[in-house]
Design a protein around this motif. Structure first.
Motif, short mmCIF file in Angstrom:
data_model
loop_
_atom_site.label_atom_id
_atom_site.label_comp_id
_atom_site.label_asym_id
_atom_site.label_seq_id
_atom_site.Cartn_x
_atom_site.Cartn_y
_atom_site.Cartn_z
N ARG A 1 1.01 -1.22 -0.09
CA ARG A 1 0.02 -0.39 -0.23
C ARG A 1 0.98 1.44 -0.03
NH1 ARG A 1 -3.12 -3.14 4.08
NH2 ARG A 1 -1.68 -1.68 5.54
N LEU A 2 2.02 1.18 0.84
CA LEU A 2 2.67 2.46 1.10
C LEU A 2 3.94 2.80 -0.84
CD1 LEU A 2 4.20 2.27 4.62
CD2 LEU A 2 2.41 3.81 4.00
N LEU A 3 3.70 1.96 -1.04
CA LEU A 3 4.32 1.77 -1.99
C LEU A 3 3.59 2.19 -3.38
CD1 LEU A 3 6.82 -1.27 -2.66
CD2 LEU A 3 7.76 0.90 -1.93
N ASP A 4 2.29 2.08 -3.29
CA ASP A 4 0.89 2.49 -4.29
C ASP A 4 1.13 3.81 -4.01
OD1 ASP A 4 1.17 -0.28 -5.83
OD2 ASP A 4 -1.33 -0.31 -4.73
N LEU A 5 1.30 4.47 -3.09
CA LEU A 5 0.97 5.76 -2.13
C LEU A 5 2.61 6.87 -2.87
CD1 LEU A 5 -0.27 5.88 1.08
CD2 LEU A 5 -1.48 7.21 -0.65
N GLU A 6 2.98 6.13 -2.87
CA GLU A 6 4.70 6.65 -3.23
C GLU A 6 4.45 6.92 -4.83
OE1 GLU A 6 8.63 8.13 -2.91
OE2 GLU A 6 6.86 8.11 -1.65
N ARG A 7 3.80 6.07 -5.41
CA ARG A 7 4.09 6.20 -6.55
C ARG A 7 2.67 7.15 -6.76
NH1 ARG A 7 2.11 1.32 -11.24
NH2 ARG A 7 3.21 1.74 -13.28
N LEU A 8 1.96 6.97 -6.77
CA LEU A 8 0.86 8.08 -6.69
C LEU A 8 1.59 9.41 -6.83
CD1 LEU A 8 -1.98 8.66 -7.10
CD2 LEU A 8 -2.69 8.72 -4.77
N ALA A 9 1.99 10.01 -5.28
CA ALA A 9 2.88 10.68 -5.10
C ALA A 9 4.06 11.78 -6.18
CB ALA A 9 3.55 10.95 -3.53
N GLU A 10 4.63 10.28 -6.71
CA GLU A 10 5.59 10.42 -7.68
C GLU A 10 4.38 11.40 -9.34
OE1 GLU A 10 9.03 8.97 -10.05
OE2 GLU A 10 7.79 8.15 -9.68
N THR A 11 2.93 10.57 -9.73
CA THR A 11 2.90 10.62 -10.55
C THR A 11 2.03 12.19 -10.41
OG1 THR A 11 2.27 8.71 -11.15
CG2 THR A 11 0.97 9.41 -12.04
N LEU A 12 1.21 12.06 -9.24
CA LEU A 12 0.59 13.65 -9.33
C LEU A 12 1.31 14.74 -9.39
CD1 LEU A 12 -2.22 12.52 -6.37
CD2 LEU A 12 -2.33 12.76 -8.41
N ARG A 13 2.85 15.09 -8.46
CA ARG A 13 3.54 15.93 -8.57
C ARG A 13 4.16 16.15 -9.85
NH1 ARG A 13 9.27 14.71 -8.39
NH2 ARG A 13 10.42 16.22 -8.38
N PHE A 14 4.11 15.33 -11.17
CA PHE A 14 4.09 15.75 -12.78
C PHE A 14 3.03 16.04 -12.71
CE2 PHE A 14 7.67 12.76 -11.80
CZ PHE A 14 8.83 13.24 -12.55
N GLU A 15 1.28 15.40 -12.98
CA GLU A 15 0.63 15.90 -13.65
C GLU A 15 -0.38 17.20 -13.09
OE1 GLU A 15 -2.34 13.16 -12.41
OE2 GLU A 15 -1.79 11.82 -13.72
N VAL A 16 0.56 17.41 -11.99
CA VAL A 16 0.34 18.87 -10.99
C VAL A 16 1.23 20.85 -12.38
CG1 VAL A 16 0.09 20.43 -9.05
CG2 VAL A 16 -1.08 18.23 -9.09
N ALA A 17 2.32 19.11 -11.57
CA ALA A 17 3.02 20.30 -12.62
C ALA A 17 3.43 20.85 -13.70
CB ALA A 17 4.71 20.27 -12.31
N ALA A 18 2.43 19.34 -14.73
CA ALA A 18 2.22 19.80 -15.96
C ALA A 18 1.02 20.92 -16.39
CB ALA A 18 1.90 19.16 -16.67
N ALA A 19 0.16 20.72 -15.38
CA ALA A 19 -1.24 21.61 -15.50
C ALA A 19 -0.58 23.08 -15.04
CB ALA A 19 -2.46 20.54 -14.79
N ARG A 20 -0.11 23.17 -13.98
CA ARG A 20 -0.17 24.31 -13.07
C ARG A 20 0.74 25.16 -13.51
NH1 ARG A 20 -2.41 22.39 -7.50
NH2 ARG A 20 -4.51 21.75 -8.31
N LEU A 21 2.17 24.67 -13.98
CA LEU A 21 2.81 25.62 -14.42
C LEU A 21 3.38 25.53 -16.02
CD1 LEU A 21 5.43 24.03 -11.53
CD2 LEU A 21 3.87 25.64 -11.09
N SER A 22 4.29 26.95 -15.63
CA SER A 22 4.35 27.02 -17.42
C SER A 22 5.74 26.27 -17.56
CB SER A 22 5.15 28.19 -17.27
OG SER A 22 5.52 28.56 -16.45
N LEU A 23 6.90 26.23 -18.77
CA LEU A 23 7.62 25.91 -19.03
C LEU A 23 8.56 26.13 -18.03
CD1 LEU A 23 9.20 23.17 -20.20
CD2 LEU A 23 9.33 24.60 -22.34
#
Length: 625
Positions: A15-37
């Motif tokens: 479960r903790l590994l899944d949480l860590e993978r989700l955190a990494e994925t969300l980090r990139f998704e949020v960066a792509a959606a909210r931050l400029s290049l």
């Protein structure tokens, strides 16, 4: 520690590994959606504008080397060797941008390896490089948990993972070899050599845990055992390679040559396999494959009747040849590995085709406290017994997910076994060979019960008679700040003062290559690099605390950065990070920080008091900056 329910433990880790993978994925998704290049570049996860400067081949793949458009440093601190990146044209992004793996990286150049030839625009025009989350590491770690739970051979480890103390033979296996170890190191070697399953070597800063591991390996090799040696990072693995080669041990390093230090390139599996007949055939097949890919592209661009079908046929044949090249390369690598005395790799680099089905009588893991528990499983699963070395009072594993951290993913197996078995399974090294005794004394008292001692050869070594200086910036108005688009902190006023402290040390005649500047915050590191660009060119190193783990220099300047009215110190509160920072210097340590902010934490309060007691405290007002 009481015995634990392993089934629940494995479920929790999954479960903790899944949480860590989700955190990494969300980090990139949020960066792509909210931050400029540009903001993503500021965060270190993109290079906004790069130009190709060279196209070559690399082990059956296309290697494209890029530089920053206009020249200068690349930045992108989070993009390193092994990272997966998307290559995107500056004008219009394709639906599926080509992805590659960073094979080579310096401050001004980056080499991206593509499994298939990238489109022409990626090798001729200006592009952006974007860091992508990688599923490979997660899959390997999650697979290790499943295998440790389910495989029959893995069950031999279950009692110790559940909390039972490891078992030891009455006498060491031997043979006894000539060594120059102190008494604790000899005890650690003896314990490791008697282990029937598992032994721990606790190595505080500078106490020579890697020295012990080299002797453990030498003994095993002398009795004819093949040893697996691993660590969480490429740097730690390369250090082991160097030490083993110096000791006359035949070591083969897994991992792409671009990911290793230049001085150990000739020990990489690829280099060792190069002269094998299968490797030569693999190179020929790869060359023919790339010829077909180029011809297919030219034929498709003509766009005449039948050209598309012929282009597809040539690409299909090219892919077949590449697959054949990889099979032949694997055959050559397995031949080399079968003859090696020691095989070395990062923990997550152990699951490669060339190692499939191979078992080792002994696995040795250095820096085991920097690896999460499932990563250690990757070594245990292919070994009959293991020796883990590390220091749970230095840097822990890096965890992105707060929930995973709270759930205990950051607790290494080494730390957990230490709590369960204590001194029964572990020897703590006590004599350090790095630091002046004055530099050593506070971390020894604060973290190691005052048990560390300095070897006479280093106890009084100094540059100018002042081995420790704390420069207190309280009252100077050097306020911390966060850069736009970044969570990292910087402190421009403190950075200028740190730069002056570096120049002060260099003026004493210390070579630039023997001086390091380190800070817990990447934003401050970038500021310091700008201020000390000329000195860096002469060999000065500027890096984060995490990046300097395991390193040492004659003189080290540490920038604490945090300065605020609320007394917030962020992850400085993890004193293991500061333990690393203040134990890298051999002869002179200068720490620069705001005492009124950091001293609200007991560890830093104690450090300031210690500096004051020995006359090592000085106000920044006295430093003339």
């Amino acid at each position: 520690m009481a015995s634990i329910d392993l089934a629940r433990h494995f479920d929790r880790l999954a479960r903790l590994l899944d949480l860590e993978r989700l955190a990494e994925t969300l980090r990139f998704e949020v960066a792509a959606a909210r931050l400029s290049l540009a903001e993503r570049e500021a965060r270190g996860i993109a290079i906004a504008s790069a130009e190709p400067v060279e196209v070559s081949a690399l082990a059956g793949r296309t290697l494209v080397t890029y530089e920053r458009a206009g020249g200068g440093e690349l930045g992108a601190s989070e993009i390193g060797t092994g990272s997966i990146v998307a290559v995107v044209p500056r004008r219009e992004a394709p639906d599926e941008p080509p992805r590659g793996v960073v094979a080579r990286r310096s401050r001004t150049r980056i080499g991206i390896a593509f499994d298939e030839p990238p489109p022409e625009w990626a090798t001729t025009g200006r592009v952006a490089l974007e860091l992508l989350p990688s599923s490979v590491t997660h899959e390997r770690l999650a697979g290790a948990v499943r295998r440790m739970r389910n495989e029959k051979d893995a069950r031999r480890w279950h009692p110790f993972l559940a909390g039972e103390p490891p078992r030891f033979e009455e006498h060491a296996r031997g043979p006894r070899l000539v060594t120059r170890l102190n008494r604790e190191q000899e005890s650690a070697l003896d314990l490791a050599d008697r282990a029937r399953d598992l032994a721990l070597v606790h190595g505080p800063p500078g106490t020579g845990k890697t020295t012990v591991l080299v002797e453990v390996i030498r003994r095993a090799v002398a009795r004819g055992e093949q040893v697996l040696a691993a660590a969480p990072s490429n740097l730690a693995v390369d250090n082991l390679v160097e030490r083993l080669v110096e000791a006359g041990v035949d070591a083969v390093r897994l991992g792409h040559p671009a990911r290793v230090l230049p001085q150990v390139l000739d020990r990489t599996l690829e280099e060792r396999a190069r002269e094998h007949e299968s490797a030569r055939r693999a190179e020929e097949a790869a060359r023919e494959a790339f010829r077909l890919f180029r011809a297919a592209r030219r034929r498709r661009e003509r766009d005449r009747p039948g050209d598309r079908a012929e282009s597809r046929d040539w690409k299909r044949e090219g892919r077949r040849l590449l697959a054949e090249a990889r099979e032949l390369q694997t055959e050559a690598e397995r031949s080399v590995l079968s003859r090696a005395q020691v095989v070395l790799a990062t923990l997550t680099g152990l699951e490669v085709r060339a190692l499939a089905g191979r078992r080792f009588p002994l696995a040795v893991v250095d820096e085991a406290t920097q690896a999460i528990e499932p990563a250690i499983y990757l070594a245990l699963l292919v070994a009959d017994r293991a020796v883990l070395a590390g220091d749970h009072l230095q840097l822990p594993p890096t965890i992105l997910s707060p929930e995973a951290e709270k759930g205990g993913l950051g607790i290494s197996l080494f730390e957990r076994l230490t709590a369960a078995s204590g001194e029964q399974a572990m020897v703590t090294l006590a004599e350090q060979h790095r630091m002046n005794e004055v530099i050593m004394r506070y971390p020894s008292e604060a973290l190691y019960g005052g048990k560390l001692r300095a070897h006479p050869a280093v106890a009084n070594q100094t540059i100018d008679g002042a081995p420790l200086v704390f420069v207190d910036t309280a009252g100077r108005g050097f306020e911390e700040e966060a850069h736009a688009g970044s969570d990292s902190k910087a402190n421009p006023g403190e950075a200028a003062l740190v730069a002056s402290e570096v120049l002060r040390i260099l003026a004493l005649g210390v070579p630039a290559g023997e001086v390091a500047v380190i800070s817990p915050y990447d934003a401050q590191v970038q500021s310091l690099r700008e201020l000390l660009r000329a000195e860096e060119g002469e060999g000065l190193e500027v890096d984060t605390v995490d990046g300097f783990q395991g390193r040492e220099k004659e003189a080290v300047v540490v920038s604490l950065v945090r300065s605020n009215d609320a007394g917030e110190i962020g992850f400085l509160a993890d004193i293991r990070r500061m333990n690393v920072a203040i134990t890298r210097a051999r002869k002179k340590l200068v720490v620069v920080g705001d005492g009124s902010t950091v001293a609200r934490h007991p560890f830093y309060d104690g450090f300031l008091r210690y500096a004051q007691e020995i006359g090592a405290w000085v106000s920044a007002w006295e430093r003339g900056t």
